[in-house]
Design a protein around this motif. Structure first.
Motif, PDB file in Angstrom:
ATOM      1  N   SER A   1      30.954  40.674  52.236  1.00  0.00           N
ATOM      2  CA  SER A   1      30.300  40.052  51.081  1.00  0.00           C
ATOM      3  C   SER A   1      31.313  39.332  50.203  1.00  0.00           C
ATOM      4  O   SER A   1      31.050  38.243  49.690  1.00  0.00           O
ATOM      5  N   GLY A   2      32.487  39.942  50.039  1.00  0.00           N
ATOM      6  CA  GLY A   2      33.528  39.304  49.248  1.00  0.00           C
ATOM      7  C   GLY A   2      34.019  38.018  49.872  1.00  0.00           C
ATOM      8  O   GLY A   2      34.287  37.035  49.163  1.00  0.00           O
TER       9      GLY A   2
ATOM     10  N   GLY B   1      32.380  35.948  47.197  1.00  0.00           N
ATOM     11  CA  GLY B   1      33.338  36.053  46.117  1.00  0.00           C
ATOM     12  C   GLY B   1      33.589  37.465  45.627  1.00  0.00           C
ATOM     13  O   GLY B   1      32.990  38.441  46.112  1.00  0.00           O
ATOM     14  N   THR B   2      34.467  37.567  44.633  1.00  0.00           N
ATOM     15  CA  THR B   2      34.923  38.863  44.133  1.00  0.00           C
ATOM     16  C   THR B   2      33.802  39.688  43.518  1.00  0.00           C
ATOM     17  O   THR B   2      33.723  40.901  43.733  1.00  0.00           O
ATOM     18  N   THR B   3      32.936  39.037  42.745  1.00  0.00           N
ATOM     19  CA  THR B   3      31.845  39.777  42.100  1.00  0.00           C
ATOM     20  C   THR B   3      30.945  40.444  43.133  1.00  0.00           C
ATOM     21  O   THR B   3      30.564  41.610  42.987  1.00  0.00           O
ATOM     22  N   ALA B   4      30.606  39.710  44.201  1.00  0.00           N
ATOM     23  CA  ALA B   4      29.767  40.277  45.262  1.00  0.00           C
ATOM     24  C   ALA B   4      30.483  41.423  45.959  1.00  0.00           C
ATOM     25  O   ALA B   4      29.854  42.429  46.320  1.00  0.00           O
ATOM     26  N   TYR B   5      31.802  41.267  46.149  1.00  0.00           N
ATOM     27  CA  TYR B   5      32.568  42.346  46.791  1.00  0.00           C
ATOM     28  C   TYR B   5      32.456  43.644  46.004  1.00  0.00           C
ATOM     29  O   TYR B   5      32.132  44.697  46.567  1.00  0.00           O
ATOM     30  N   TYR B   6      32.715  43.577  44.703  1.00  0.00           N
ATOM     31  CA  TYR B   6      32.658  44.788  43.893  1.00  0.00           C
ATOM     32  C   TYR B   6      31.247  45.361  43.839  1.00  0.00           C
ATOM     33  O   TYR B   6      31.056  46.584  43.917  1.00  0.00           O
ATOM     34  N   ALA B   7      30.253  44.501  43.713  1.00  0.00           N
ATOM     35  CA  ALA B   7      28.867  44.972  43.626  1.00  0.00           C
ATOM     36  C   ALA B   7      28.463  45.703  44.904  1.00  0.00           C
ATOM     37  O   ALA B   7      27.938  46.825  44.858  1.00  0.00           O
TER      38      ALA B   7
ATOM     39  N   ARG C   1      40.350  46.868  48.525  1.00  0.00           N
ATOM     40  CA  ARG C   1      40.649  45.930  47.450  1.00  0.00           C
ATOM     41  C   ARG C   1      41.650  44.853  47.875  1.00  0.00           C
ATOM     42  O   ARG C   1      41.568  43.702  47.434  1.00  0.00           O
TER      43      ARG C   1
END
Length: 299
Positions: free
Chosen positions: A232-233, A237-243, A294
């Protein structure tokens, strides 16, 4: 757990008698003992030791070599691992769905090969887990059974996907694969040790604790969610990765809590201690999911 053997599982799933390594090679441990006795007898004779003493020493040495060889072959016998890979397509799909979405699954108890009092025999009420872990059914017959197929494929995919992500960011080097694998394995071993410490703290009898391979399977299922998070990241992008990583870390924690609750609830430990322990292990899944993945996301 499925009974003795390397890593604690020696369950015979009924697929027929398994040949040991010594039977397949045609070599027997006794031959090693005889050869060792003959060699030691010659060496002792050359060293000036008299015949009787040399024979006694060589016979004792031969017995030690024979016993040690037999034990070594038993440790190297990997037939016990086969049951952890006894999966089919239906099991894999159902298990992954269960890991990612454990909310609708009602029965988390392992299935048993034999029925008896408290095991679905009298009144069909399961009151406790069996003392003999070999009574558990293999993964292909029970979606609640731990397996090592999904963890192995997930672990390999995780390493390759993380290396690919680093390559896209021009951070890849040949050492990435070995370093990633080593770090992930250390993290898993530490987590298993925490599990064992928690079971000891809960006063779970040693004979009834989950086997090492069972705990390794449960802790390794997190790589399924980690793979979705990294993918997903890379795409969104980063936001999708964390979510995605945090959400699937939470679902993995819930999955682990429900699975371990079945293992521990039959024992005479404090309910509060057990609840705190399972909650801590569930929270740890989120932390480890982010920690292990990460580096795949650009800073």
């Amino acid at each position: 757990g499925y009974g003795g053997g390397a890593g604690g599982g020696g369950y015979d799933p009924g697929y027929g008698q398994q040949a040991t390594s010594s039977q397949m090679s045609g070599w027997q441990p006794g031959a090693a003992g005889a050869d060792a006795s003959f060699i030691m007898s010659g060496m002792l004779g050359s060293a000036g030791v008299n015949g009787v003493a040399a024979d006694i020493i060589s016979q004792q040495g031969g017995r030690m070599v024979k016993t040690g060889t037999t034990r070594l072959l038993a440790c190297l016998d990997i037939s016990a691992l086969k049951v952890y890979f006894a999966v089919d397509n239906a099991y894999v799909v159902h298990k992954i769905r269960l890991i990612l979405c454990p909310f609708r699954h009602a029965n988390w108890r392992r299935s048993h090969d034999q029925a008896g009092p408290g095991l679905g025999g009298v009144g069909g009420v399961q009151q406790s887990v069996p003392s003999d872990h070999a009574l558990y059914k293999p993964p292909s017959s029970d979606v609640n059974a731990p397996d090592l197929y999904i963890p192995t494929m997930g672990f390999i995919t995780y390493i390759l996907l993380l290396a690919y992500a680093l390559g896209l960011d021009n951070r890849f080097n040949p050492e990435v694969l070995s370093l990633t694998a080593s770090w992930a394995m250390v993290a898993l071993m530490l987590e298993v040790m925490v599990f064992w410490g928690g079971l000891w703290f809960l006063n779970v009898e040693a004979a009834k604790r989950p086997y090492f391979l069972d705990l390794l399977a449960y802790t390794s299922y997190k790589f399924v969610g980690i793979i979705f998070g990294i993918a997903s990241g890379l795409m969104l992008g980063t936001t999708a990765y964390y979510a995605v990583t945090i959400v699937f870390g939470i679902t993995m924690g819930i999955f682990l809590m429900k699975s371990l609750n079945y293992i521990t609830e039959a024992y005479n430990g404090s309910s509060n201690q057990r609840r705190y322990f399972l909650a801590a292990m569930g929270i740890m899944q989120v932390f480890l999911a982010v920690l292990l993945s990460r580096s795949a996301i650009p800073a």
